[in-house]
Design a protein around this motif. Structure first.
Motif, PDB file in Angstrom:
ATOM      1  N   THR A  18      39.279  36.114  35.126  1.00 47.21           N
ATOM      2  CA  THR A  18      38.635  35.381  35.283  1.00 47.21           C
ATOM      3  C   THR A  18      39.466  34.123  35.809  1.00 47.21           C
ATOM      4  O   THR A  18      40.654  33.545  35.451  1.00 47.21           O
ATOM      5  CB  THR A  18      38.014  35.161  33.663  1.00 47.21           C
ATOM      6  N   PRO A  32      34.247  45.823  33.469  1.00 46.39           N
ATOM      7  CA  PRO A  32      34.413  46.922  34.001  1.00 46.39           C
ATOM      8  C   PRO A  32      35.751  47.199  35.267  1.00 46.39           C
ATOM      9  O   PRO A  32      37.087  45.877  35.412  1.00 46.39           O
ATOM     10  CB  PRO A  32      33.721  48.215  34.218  1.00 46.39           C
ATOM     11  N   MET A  58      37.941  47.356  38.294  1.00 48.78           N
ATOM     12  CA  MET A  58      36.882  47.024  39.741  1.00 48.78           C
ATOM     13  C   MET A  58      38.067  46.729  40.889  1.00 48.78           C
ATOM     14  O   MET A  58      38.660  47.330  40.705  1.00 48.78           O
ATOM     15  CB  MET A  58      36.889  45.322  39.607  1.00 48.78           C
ATOM     16  N   THR A 113      50.702  45.830  36.557  1.00 48.30           N
ATOM     17  CA  THR A 113      49.931  44.433  37.486  1.00 48.30           C
ATOM     18  C   THR A 113      50.555  43.483  37.211  1.00 48.30           C
ATOM     19  O   THR A 113      51.027  42.627  37.541  1.00 48.30           O
ATOM     20  CB  THR A 113      48.347  45.060  38.268  1.00 48.30           C
ATOM     21  N   THR A 114      49.694  43.896  35.706  1.00 45.90           N
ATOM     22  CA  THR A 114      49.412  42.367  34.972  1.00 45.90           C
ATOM     23  C   THR A 114      51.494  42.264  35.051  1.00 45.90           C
ATOM     24  O   THR A 114      51.790  40.817  34.973  1.00 45.90           O
ATOM     25  CB  THR A 114      49.346  42.397  33.573  1.00 45.90           C
ATOM     26  N   GLN A 159      46.688  38.566  30.318  1.00 44.21           N
ATOM     27  CA  GLN A 159      47.437  39.111  28.973  1.00 44.21           C
ATOM     28  C   GLN A 159      48.712  40.863  30.267  1.00 44.21           C
ATOM     29  O   GLN A 159      47.999  40.918  31.302  1.00 44.21           O
ATOM     30  CB  GLN A 159      46.998  39.914  28.204  1.00 44.21           C
ATOM     31  N   PRO A 213      40.821  42.091  38.952  1.00 42.27           N
ATOM     32  CA  PRO A 213      39.839  41.237  38.401  1.00 42.27           C
ATOM     33  C   PRO A 213      40.454  39.864  37.466  1.00 42.27           C
ATOM     34  O   PRO A 213      40.956  40.925  36.404  1.00 42.27           O
ATOM     35  CB  PRO A 213      38.535  41.357  38.219  1.00 42.27           C
ATOM     36  N   ILE A 260      44.469  32.751  34.110  1.00 48.77           N
ATOM     37  CA  ILE A 260      45.431  33.651  32.142  1.00 48.77           C
ATOM     38  C   ILE A 260      44.940  34.520  31.969  1.00 48.77           C
ATOM     39  O   ILE A 260      44.289  35.098  31.787  1.00 48.77           O
ATOM     40  CB  ILE A 260      44.847  31.919  31.356  1.00 48.77           C
TER      41      ILE A 260
HETATM   42  C1  FAD Z   1      35.296  40.206  35.243  1.00 49.52           C
HETATM   43  C2  FAD Z   1      37.051  40.327  34.758  1.00 49.52           C
HETATM   44  C3  FAD Z   1      37.880  39.489  34.540  1.00 49.52           C
HETATM   45  C4  FAD Z   1      39.021  39.857  33.333  1.00 49.52           C
HETATM   46  N1  FAD Z   1      39.458  38.832  33.518  1.00 49.52           N
HETATM   47  C5  FAD Z   1      40.818  38.197  32.697  1.00 49.52           C
HETATM   48  C6  FAD Z   1      41.490  37.123  32.567  1.00 49.52           C
HETATM   49  O1  FAD Z   1      41.017  36.374  32.675  1.00 49.52           O
HETATM   50  N2  FAD Z   1      42.690  37.361  31.791  1.00 49.52           N
HETATM   51  C7  FAD Z   1      43.176  39.062  31.396  1.00 49.52           C
HETATM   52  O2  FAD Z   1      44.094  38.976  30.945  1.00 49.52           O
HETATM   53  N3  FAD Z   1      42.327  39.721  31.382  1.00 49.52           N
HETATM   54  C8  FAD Z   1      41.248  39.578  32.510  1.00 49.52           C
HETATM   55  N4  FAD Z   1      40.522  41.029  33.009  1.00 49.52           N
HETATM   56  C9  FAD Z   1      41.529  42.296  32.179  1.00 49.52           C
HETATM   57  C10 FAD Z   1      42.449  42.395  34.336  1.00 49.52           C
HETATM   58  O3  FAD Z   1      41.947  42.309  35.312  1.00 49.52           O
HETATM   59  C11 FAD Z   1      43.339  43.763  33.439  1.00 49.52           C
HETATM   60  O4  FAD Z   1      43.914  44.159  32.118  1.00 49.52           O
HETATM   61  C12 FAD Z   1      43.923  44.202  34.665  1.00 49.52           C
HETATM   62  O5  FAD Z   1      43.268  44.670  35.649  1.00 49.52           O
HETATM   63  C13 FAD Z   1      45.119  45.030  34.301  1.00 49.52           C
HETATM   64  O6  FAD Z   1      46.074  45.699  34.881  1.00 49.52           O
HETATM   65  P1  FAD Z   1      47.420  46.657  34.693  1.00 49.52           P
HETATM   66  O7  FAD Z   1      48.064  47.244  35.894  1.00 49.52           O
HETATM   67  O8  FAD Z   1      48.077  45.822  34.115  1.00 49.52           O
HETATM   68  O9  FAD Z   1      47.303  47.371  32.919  1.00 49.52           O
HETATM   69  P2  FAD Z   1      46.844  48.364  33.293  1.00 49.52           P
HETATM   70  O10 FAD Z   1      47.436  49.746  32.776  1.00 49.52           O
HETATM   71  O11 FAD Z   1      46.205  49.220  34.530  1.00 49.52           O
HETATM   72  O12 FAD Z   1      44.899  49.234  32.835  1.00 49.52           O
HETATM   73  C14 FAD Z   1      44.815  48.196  31.323  1.00 49.52           C
HETATM   74  C15 FAD Z   1      43.454  48.309  31.276  1.00 49.52           C
HETATM   75  O13 FAD Z   1      43.256  47.382  31.971  1.00 49.52           O
HETATM   76  C16 FAD Z   1      41.560  47.843  32.837  1.00 49.52           C
HETATM   77  N5  FAD Z   1      42.133  47.825  34.420  1.00 49.52           N
HETATM   78  C17 FAD Z   1      43.089  47.822  34.845  1.00 49.52           C
HETATM   79  N6  FAD Z   1      42.359  48.228  36.267  1.00 49.52           N
HETATM   80  C18 FAD Z   1      41.779  47.084  36.003  1.00 49.52           C
HETATM   81  C19 FAD Z   1      41.453  46.798  37.443  1.00 49.52           C
HETATM   82  N7  FAD Z   1      41.379  47.490  38.487  1.00 49.52           N
HETATM   83  N8  FAD Z   1      40.261  46.379  36.925  1.00 49.52           N
HETATM   84  C20 FAD Z   1      39.523  45.788  36.078  1.00 49.52           C
HETATM   85  N9  FAD Z   1      40.164  46.365  34.578  1.00 49.52           N
HETATM   86  C21 FAD Z   1      41.141  47.266  34.996  1.00 49.52           C
HETATM   87  C22 FAD Z   1      41.678  49.177  31.908  1.00 49.52           C
HETATM   88  O14 FAD Z   1      40.379  48.920  31.167  1.00 49.52           O
HETATM   89  C23 FAD Z   1      43.004  49.464  31.350  1.00 49.52           C
HETATM   90  O15 FAD Z   1      43.046  50.298  30.396  1.00 49.52           O
HETATM   91  C24 FAD Z   1      39.430  40.842  33.064  1.00 49.52           C
HETATM   92  C25 FAD Z   1      38.615  42.134  33.976  1.00 49.52           C
HETATM   93  C26 FAD Z   1      37.452  41.998  34.375  1.00 49.52           C
HETATM   94  C27 FAD Z   1      36.724  43.338  34.839  1.00 49.52           C
END
Ligand code: FAD
Ligand code: FAD
Ligand code: SF4
Ligand code: FES
Lengths: 280, 475
Positions: free
Chosen positions: A48, A213, A215, A69-70, A64, A46, A62
């Motif tokens: 925003t 959280p 999702m 995945t990011t 980080q 997810p 936007i």
């Molecule tokens: C409603 C909502 C809005 C968000 N908006 C933004 C935003 O605008 N910009 C932004 O930079 N980030 C946002 N985030 C957080 C973003 O989803 C996580 O940073 C991203 O999922 C990380 O994925 P990753 O594989 O790069 O990192 P990972 O190494 O997989 O995870 C890093 C951290 O990200 C969180 N995360 C991992 N997978 C998920 C998932 N499927 N759903 C939610 N959180 C996860 C966990 O807390 C974890 O510790 C938002 C999260 C939510 C729930």
């Protein structure tokens, strides 16, 4: 497939993209989010909605770079496409009737807070914004916030820009100085939101927080995004992501956010290795 | 031809339990041609066809079995296809023991004819050897929107597309199939079968738009009034998971079955190359006794669990799961803790160190033993707690498979759509018509969690009602 029509790096770890997604752009409201998958084996994450252009049919995100995945998303260039992009999900931020609001943003949370600030500002609401970063290099969206607020306070942990300290310091000062906010809206890391709530609660200033959280589907189907709010179970993807900060169980939410820490660390290292190999 | 009077069904060839418990390939490998003919010979071709009355969509069972006896497998398939849109799926997942096979005459003295196994054989034979001729019916000028690409939506869309309707399915997830892709695991229903059904719909000219959440991305009202659809079918399923409300449900390692299965099936967390994480627990308790619970338990084994328990508050007799699935689970080593009800999930907590990474992870499940009391109004005996009978099972994951209900998203965003107290959309049973003009519904969204065949049947019923309604308008 959803095309990346614009990409810009805001700082070393934060990237902005506009994605072609006309159906989402048509409906998007501040406070809502999308879920995307970069490719076929990708995770659903997810993000925003940081802005939208209904005429062009684009949605701004936007993000980080914090993990696998990011990082993969950031590897994509303008003109390339991502596999899936669904939204707008969640309930829009309630803005009706607000006359004076303090918006507190932390780190990339500022990206989430910006459209809310803009909407309030456009409505004629008095907007005070406090945005905080670890240091000057991580500062984003300064001009945008300046334009969308009546008063902007920038904080850095190390004092390399703006004032030195955490966001709760100026917030407390403002409340004590008699600023009568209808509402405080806090968006950032869980720990920051927890402390914002601890600051506003003694004064009884209503505080809305934006929860993030883990999702999957974003439609209420998996229950993975559940939180305890006021003693009740809520699904952040449909009931939120905005909640009454006084009622949220932050400690529980913080513990749950670390479920996959080991997996994520491993996946991130793998992705980084992969990309560094490609570069070689 | 003399009937085969063997009292037993031909057994289903399957991977041995000790092998299959560690892989995700299909458990049952299917009848061969010879076994299928031999099994078909057990059918007496009863004139009064009791089996047909047990089939929710009234497949002409003795007729298709007669074709198998003659080795005319494609003709057998065509007979099934008159009544069912998803034979390869239903042959695998239908609870035949409560439907057609329950009424089979051969079941009085011995085992019923293996109708499900024969259905599967015929469908697989067709899928392997017969290339469906490309058929693009002449468009009839009407547009129908279908919400949800589960069995109900696919069946409704398929029937309408065959009649020349321009059909668009709007699906919230990134892959069509509904529970068939996110819930039921690969080892019970290979995803290639679902994909084939979806491709067949596309070949008919049906369009599937994934990543569209109706109620969010677009609304039912927009479909009807702005986007020019002449009718809408809602087949959005019953996807909202229930929890028990006991202490500890927020610990790390507690999943709804939906989340657990979605991670493993839809997101393919069981494969090395998937980016989606899942906890690879060593000891797992699954709470519940339905098909969903069995699927979660058997998935946990395949993800490397050494010990998996099914925790169910009634006894073996009341287990709602298909008998075959319970048997498979037990053969694979799943242990049944019956007449047992969870009261609390226990977690790790290091009082000395708040930052201990183990904090907040599941360590056990506390339960009480139950006994069956008086029957309730539906005749089911209510389980009552036995005092001082507490037990604790050591586990590191708990999966809640205690049921789901219809998601309120569409109801909340569609004014005028009537639902019942359990959240199911209210329809006229014979047609699937809802309280809104031009809006039909069927499947789990109406009944609550039920079966694939009922959902498929409801999709077909609504398709024919929509056809009658729209054709009626012309006159
Ligand atoms: C409603 C909502 C809005 C968000 N908006 C933004 C935003 O605008 N910009 C932004 O930079 N980030 C946002 N985030 C957080 C973003 O989803 C996580 O940073 C991203 O999922 C990380 O994925 P990753 O594989 O790069 O990192 P990972 O190494 O997989 O995870 C890093 C951290 O990200 C969180 N995360 C991992 N997978 C998920 C998932 N499927 N759903 C939610 N959180 C996860 C966990 O807390 C974890 O510790 C938002 C999260 C939510 C729930
Ligand atoms: C784990 C598990 C095992 C099962 N095992 C069996 C079995 O062995 N035998 C059997 O007969 N039955 C079984 N069932 C039940 C069976 O799968 C369901 O009864 C059947 O799939 C219902 O079909 P449906 O089309 O009504 O809904 P679903 O299959 O739930 O499909 C609904 C679709 O609609 C989509 N959707 C929902 N809301 C929206 C929206 N707002 N906008 C767009 N799309 C939306 C969903 O994403 C989904 O794809 C099982 C169920 C589960 C969960
Ligand atoms: S009841 Fe059994 S034996 Fe009789 S026709 Fe049906 S399948 Fe054949
Ligand atoms: S993300 Fe699955 S229910 Fe909220």
């Amino acid at each position: 497939m959803y095309k990346i029509v614009y990409k810009k790096s805001l700082n070393a770890a934060v990237t902005m993209m506009d994605i072609q997604a006309p159906l989402v752009a048509k409906k998007a409201q501040p406070g809502q989010f999308i879920i995307l998958r970069v490719d076929e084996n990708g995770e659903r994450i997810p993000l925003t909605i940081a802005g939208y252009n209904r005429n062009e049919g684009t949605v701004r995100i936007i993000f980080q770079i914090v993990g696998s995945t990011t990082a993969k998303l950031n590897q994509k260039s303008e003109g390339e496409s991502i596999a899936d992009f669904v939204g707008p999900l969640g309930t829009p931020t309630h803005t009706e009737g607000l006359k004076k609001v303090c918006i507190v943003g932390g780190g990339v949370g500022c990206a989430i807070a910006l459209p809310v600030a803009q909407k309030l500002h456009d409505m004629g609401c008095e907007v005070h914004a406090i945005i905080g970063f670890r240091n000057k290099d991580l500062l984003i969206l300064e001009d945008e916030f300046k334009a969308a607020s009546d008063r902007l306070t920038i904080m850095t942990d190390d004092g390399s820009y703006g004032k030195q300290g955490v966001v709760t310091v100026p917030l407390k000062e403002a409340i004590e100085a008699g600023e009568n906010y209808d509402q405080v809206i806090a968006i950032g890391p869980l720990i920051m939101m927890k402390f914002v709530v601890a600051t506003t609660k003694p004064y009884g200033v209503k505080t809305i927080v934006s929860m993030n959280p883990i999702m999957i589907d974003g439609t209420g189907m998996c229950g993975g995004c559940r939180l305890t709010v006021g003693g009740e179970t809520k699904f952040a993807c449909v009931d939120g992501p905005d909640f009454d900060g006084f009622a949220v169980d932050f400690d529980e939410a913080m513990q749950r956010s670390a479920i996959y820490r080991d997996f994520e660390k491993h996946a991130y290292e793998k992705t980084c290795n992969l990309f560094s190999k490609e570069v070689e | 031809m003399a009937a085969n009077m063997n009292p037993k069904k031909n057994p289903m060839p399957s991977q041995p339990p000790e092998v299959r418990a560690h892989n995700f390939q299909e458990v049952a490998t299917g009848y061969t041609k010879d076994t299928a003919i031999d099994e078909a010979m057990r059918c007496l071709g009863c004139k009064h066809m009791p089996c047909v009355s047990g089939c929710p969509v009234n497949i002409h069972i003795p007729a298709f079995i007669a074709k198998i006896k003659e080795g005319e497998f494609e003709e057998a398939y065509q007979i099934i296809a008159q009544s069912s849109s998803l034979p390869a799926v239903c042959g695998r997942v239908c609870p035949q023991e409560n439907q057609c096979e329950k009424h089979c005459v051969r079941g009085i003295k011995g085992e019923p004819v293996g109708i499900g196994r024969l259905e599967r054989f015929v469908a697989d034979w067709h899928n392997t050897y017969v290339q469906d001729p490309p058929m693009r019916p002449e468009p009839n000028g009407y547009k129908v929107a279908v919400i949800g690409a589960g069995p109900a939506g696919l069946a409704c869309a398929g029937d309408l597309a065959k009649k020349g309707y321009q059909v668009t399915i709007f699906e919230a997830l990134h892959t069509p199939g509904g529970v068939l892709v996110y819930g039921i695991p690969e080892f019970r229903l290979p995803k290639s079968i679902v994909r084939r059904e979806v491709d067949a719909l596309r070949a008919l000219g049906g369009e599937i738009q994934t990543n569209v959440v109706v109620g969010k991305t677009i609304t039912t009202d927009e479909l009807l009034h702005e986007m020019g659809f002449d009718a809408v079918f809602i087949g959005s399923g019953a996807g909202l998971p229930r929890f028990m409300g006991i202490p500890g449900e927020f610990l790390k390692g507690v999943y709804s079955a939906n989340e657990y299965l979605t991670r493993s099936n839809l997101m393919r967390a069981y494969q090395e190359n998937s980016d989606t994480p899942i906890i690879r627990a060593k000891r797992v308790a699954v709470v519940g006794g339905g098909n969903v619970a069995m699927d979660a338990a058997r998935t946990a084994l395949r993800l490397g669990a050494e010990k998996v328990y099914i925790v169910y508050r009634r006894s073996m007799e009341e287990l709602p799961a298909r008998y075959e699935e319970v048997e498979h689970a037990m053969e694979e080593g799943v242990e049944m803790l019956l007449l047992t009800n969870p009261t609390e999930i226990l977690g790790y907590n290091n009082p000395e160190d708040k930052r201990d990474p183990r904090n907040g992870f599941v360590t056990g499940l506390r339960c009480v033993k139950m006994e069956l009391g008086e029957p309730d109004e539906r005749g089911r005996r209510t389980p009552v707690e036995i005092p001082d009978s507490e037990i604790t099972v050591d586990v590191d994951a708990v999966i809640m498979a205690i049921g789901t209900s219809p998601n309120p998203l569409i109801k909340n965003t569609t004014s005028g759509l009537e639902v019942n107290a359990r959240g199911g959309i209210v329809v006229t049973e014979e047609t699937g018509a809802t309280s809104m003009e031009r809006v039909y519904a069927g499947g789990d969204a109406v009944t609550g969690a039920a079966t694939v065949i009922l959902a498929m049947g409801a999709g077909k019923t609504a398709a024919s009602a929509i056809d009658m309604y729209l054709q009626g308008l012309e006159k």
